[in-house]
Design a protein around this motif. Sequence first.
Motif, PDB file in Angstrom:
ATOM      1  N   ASP A   1       5.371   2.341  27.458  1.00  0.00           N
ATOM      2  CA  ASP A   1       4.879   1.883  28.764  1.00  0.00           C
ATOM      3  C   ASP A   1       4.861   3.105  29.676  1.00  0.00           C
ATOM      4  O   ASP A   1       5.721   3.986  29.537  1.00  0.00           O
TER       5      ASP A   1
ATOM      6  N   GLY B   1       3.442  -0.453  35.978  1.00  0.00           N
ATOM      7  CA  GLY B   1       3.708  -1.839  36.411  1.00  0.00           C
ATOM      8  C   GLY B   1       4.922  -2.400  35.699  1.00  0.00           C
ATOM      9  O   GLY B   1       5.215  -3.577  35.816  1.00  0.00           O
TER      10      GLY B   1
ATOM     11  N   TYR C   1     -12.907  -5.911  34.748  1.00  0.00           N
ATOM     12  CA  TYR C   1     -11.761  -6.121  33.846  1.00  0.00           C
ATOM     13  C   TYR C   1     -12.214  -6.878  32.610  1.00  0.00           C
ATOM     14  O   TYR C   1     -11.875  -6.524  31.479  1.00  0.00           O
TER      15      TYR C   1
ATOM     16  N   VAL D   1      -0.384 -16.496  32.958  1.00  0.00           N
ATOM     17  CA  VAL D   1       0.998 -16.608  32.497  1.00  0.00           C
ATOM     18  C   VAL D   1       1.917 -16.232  33.662  1.00  0.00           C
ATOM     19  O   VAL D   1       1.614 -15.314  34.421  1.00  0.00           O
TER      20      VAL D   1
HETATM   21  N1  LIG Z   1      -0.126 -12.443  33.052  1.00  0.00           N
HETATM   22  C1  LIG Z   1      -1.265 -13.071  32.877  1.00  0.00           C
HETATM   23  O1  LIG Z   1      -1.524 -14.039  33.539  1.00  0.00           O
HETATM   24  C2  LIG Z   1      -2.263 -12.613  31.856  1.00  0.00           C
HETATM   25  C3  LIG Z   1      -3.378 -13.432  31.585  1.00  0.00           C
HETATM   26  C4  LIG Z   1      -4.310 -13.006  30.654  1.00  0.00           C
HETATM   27  C5  LIG Z   1      -4.114 -11.815  29.993  1.00  0.00           C
HETATM   28  N2  LIG Z   1      -3.019 -11.042  30.254  1.00  0.00           N
HETATM   29  C6  LIG Z   1      -2.856  -9.792  29.518  1.00  0.00           C
HETATM   30  O2  LIG Z   1      -1.536  -9.746  29.009  1.00  0.00           O
HETATM   31  C7  LIG Z   1      -1.066  -8.411  28.943  1.00  0.00           C
HETATM   32  C8  LIG Z   1       0.274  -8.273  29.627  1.00  0.00           C
HETATM   33  O3  LIG Z   1       0.150  -8.620  31.004  1.00  0.00           O
HETATM   34  P1  LIG Z   1       1.395  -8.789  31.979  1.00  0.00           P
HETATM   35  O4  LIG Z   1       1.089  -9.923  32.860  1.00  0.00           O
HETATM   36  O5  LIG Z   1       2.640  -8.770  31.212  1.00  0.00           O
HETATM   37  O6  LIG Z   1       1.240  -7.479  32.869  1.00  0.00           O
HETATM   38  P2  LIG Z   1       2.253  -6.314  33.205  1.00  0.00           P
HETATM   39  O7  LIG Z   1       1.590  -5.485  34.239  1.00  0.00           O
HETATM   40  O8  LIG Z   1       3.608  -6.848  33.510  1.00  0.00           O
HETATM   41  O9  LIG Z   1       2.319  -5.512  31.827  1.00  0.00           O
HETATM   42  C9  LIG Z   1       1.400  -4.523  31.481  1.00  0.00           C
HETATM   43  C10 LIG Z   1       2.170  -3.238  31.243  1.00  0.00           C
HETATM   44  O10 LIG Z   1       1.260  -2.227  30.834  1.00  0.00           O
HETATM   45  C11 LIG Z   1       1.724  -1.009  31.369  1.00  0.00           C
HETATM   46  N3  LIG Z   1       0.614  -0.043  31.414  1.00  0.00           N
HETATM   47  C12 LIG Z   1      -0.465  -0.039  32.230  1.00  0.00           C
HETATM   48  N4  LIG Z   1      -1.233   1.034  32.016  1.00  0.00           N
HETATM   49  C13 LIG Z   1      -0.613   1.734  31.031  1.00  0.00           C
HETATM   50  C14 LIG Z   1      -0.918   2.951  30.376  1.00  0.00           C
HETATM   51  N5  LIG Z   1      -1.992   3.672  30.719  1.00  0.00           N
HETATM   52  N6  LIG Z   1      -0.071   3.382  29.424  1.00  0.00           N
HETATM   53  C15 LIG Z   1       1.042   2.685  29.094  1.00  0.00           C
HETATM   54  N7  LIG Z   1       1.377   1.522  29.680  1.00  0.00           N
HETATM   55  C16 LIG Z   1       0.558   1.060  30.643  1.00  0.00           C
HETATM   56  C17 LIG Z   1       2.257  -1.360  32.733  1.00  0.00           C
HETATM   57  O11 LIG Z   1       3.202  -0.412  33.209  1.00  0.00           O
HETATM   58  C18 LIG Z   1       2.891  -2.724  32.486  1.00  0.00           C
HETATM   59  O12 LIG Z   1       4.280  -2.634  32.242  1.00  0.00           O
HETATM   60  C19 LIG Z   1      -2.180  -7.562  29.562  1.00  0.00           C
HETATM   61  O13 LIG Z   1      -2.992  -7.059  28.535  1.00  0.00           O
HETATM   62  C20 LIG Z   1      -2.985  -8.554  30.382  1.00  0.00           C
HETATM   63  O14 LIG Z   1      -4.333  -8.157  30.515  1.00  0.00           O
HETATM   64  C21 LIG Z   1      -2.096 -11.416  31.189  1.00  0.00           C
END
Ligand SMILES: NC(=O)c1ccc[n+]([C@@H]2O[C@H](COP(=O)([O-])OP(=O)(O)OC[C@H]3O[C@@H](n4cnc5c(N)ncnc54)[C@H](O)[C@@H]3O)[C@@H](O)[C@H]2O)c1
Length: 347
Positions: free
Chosen positions: A36, A40, A145, A175
């Motif tokens: 990570d 975020g 996105y 989520v």
């Molecule tokens: N939470 C939701 O509602 C939801 C819905 C649909 C899809 N998703 C997908 O689920 C996945 C996780 O989402 P989440 O809600 O846990 O988000 P989150 O932001 O908590 O987790 C994403 C993580 O990716 C890391 N990240 C971002 N850019 C990066 C990079 N260049 N290199 C390394 N790490 C990097 C961030 O630091 C973060 O910790 C994502 O792919 C998101 O698109 C989430």
Amino acid sequence: MPRERKRVLVTGAAGFMGSHLVDALVAEGHQVYGVDDMSGGYWRNVHPQSEFTVLDLRDQEATDAYIRQHRPEIIFHMAADATEGRSQFTPISSTERNYLAYLHVLVPAIREGMRKMVLISSMSVYGAQPVPFSEEMPRLPEDIYAIAKASMERSTEILAEVHGFQYTIIRPHNVYGERQNLADPYRNVIAIFINRLLQGRPFYIYGDGEQKRAFSHVDDFTPYCLRAGFDDAANGEIFNIGPREEHSINEVARLVLRHFGYDPDNPPEALRPVYLPPRPKEVREAYCTLEKAQRLLGYRTTVPLDAGIRRMVAWAKELGPQPMRYLENGLELTTGNAPATWTKELM
Ligand SMILES: NC(=O)c1ccc[n+]([C@@H]2O[C@H](COP(=O)([O-])OP(=O)(O)OC[C@H]3O[C@@H](n4cnc5c(N)ncnc54)[C@H](O)[C@@H]3O)[C@@H](O)[C@H]2O)c1
């Protein structure tokens, strides 16, 4: 039956959903690697029994070296800039953190003999098609996105066909739950509402609040995501994961107020929700069919929204109010009705 121990990489492992998945993989006894860039993610989410590395996946050379060194058998790609609504205002960084970062992982992983990729995509790839979205519908992305997620999906299918590896694509709903980033002013409606009330300030609702969404507690996501990585029945498949029930943003607002102990019909004057103009490109309704996940992954909704919000509020109260983290360099574009909460950093 216990699963065979594997070398598993979770990208975005310090994030919300990634960290829950790491917990589940460690509990099953796998050798778990996490990366990570902490844009975020939080150290408090990193599992001490996982092998965690700070790595920015936009750095092609470093990512290539990391994959060559660790040679994961299974990868769950969670890392993302998931600020869907903001992506119209940060199209370059959104594409770099989503599409490009993914290719930086996928290409060396294929070269190093990865067996399975679980790509965490998004329901956004369905765009504005009529609900409920089902997996057979075409990808018709309506925002930047979603274009990245749709490209990630299609690139996976094409490269799997040419180079021969297994994959599963997962499209989660909204989520929410414990460990969600409360400090992101650009996304996660429930987290923002909670953080604003923790700060003793009202939250903002875009539009009339009657737009509807299906919300998944993270405990109704992690087990099925895990299963998709190990069950052969999931190979080559796309899954929607999330409940069928829809809730309006106004309903969510009422539940959050209630779990803070306020009367939602009559909250204190200072905490009454503030309504703002609708956000550009926000779809009115978004929910999916879930028969396929039920049939092949054994999906069941176990945490109703009311109970999930209660749990999340209890966790957030322990954590305390979080200062909002705005982009250091601001938006790439501030034209086209960029929401005032972002341009004026109102939160
Ligand atoms: N939470 C939701 O509602 C939801 C819905 C649909 C899809 N998703 C997908 O689920 C996945 C996780 O989402 P989440 O809600 O846990 O988000 P989150 O932001 O908590 O987790 C994403 C993580 O990716 C890391 N990240 C971002 N850019 C990066 C990079 N260049 N290199 C390394 N790490 C990097 C961030 O630091 C973060 O910790 C994502 O792919 C998101 O698109 C989430």
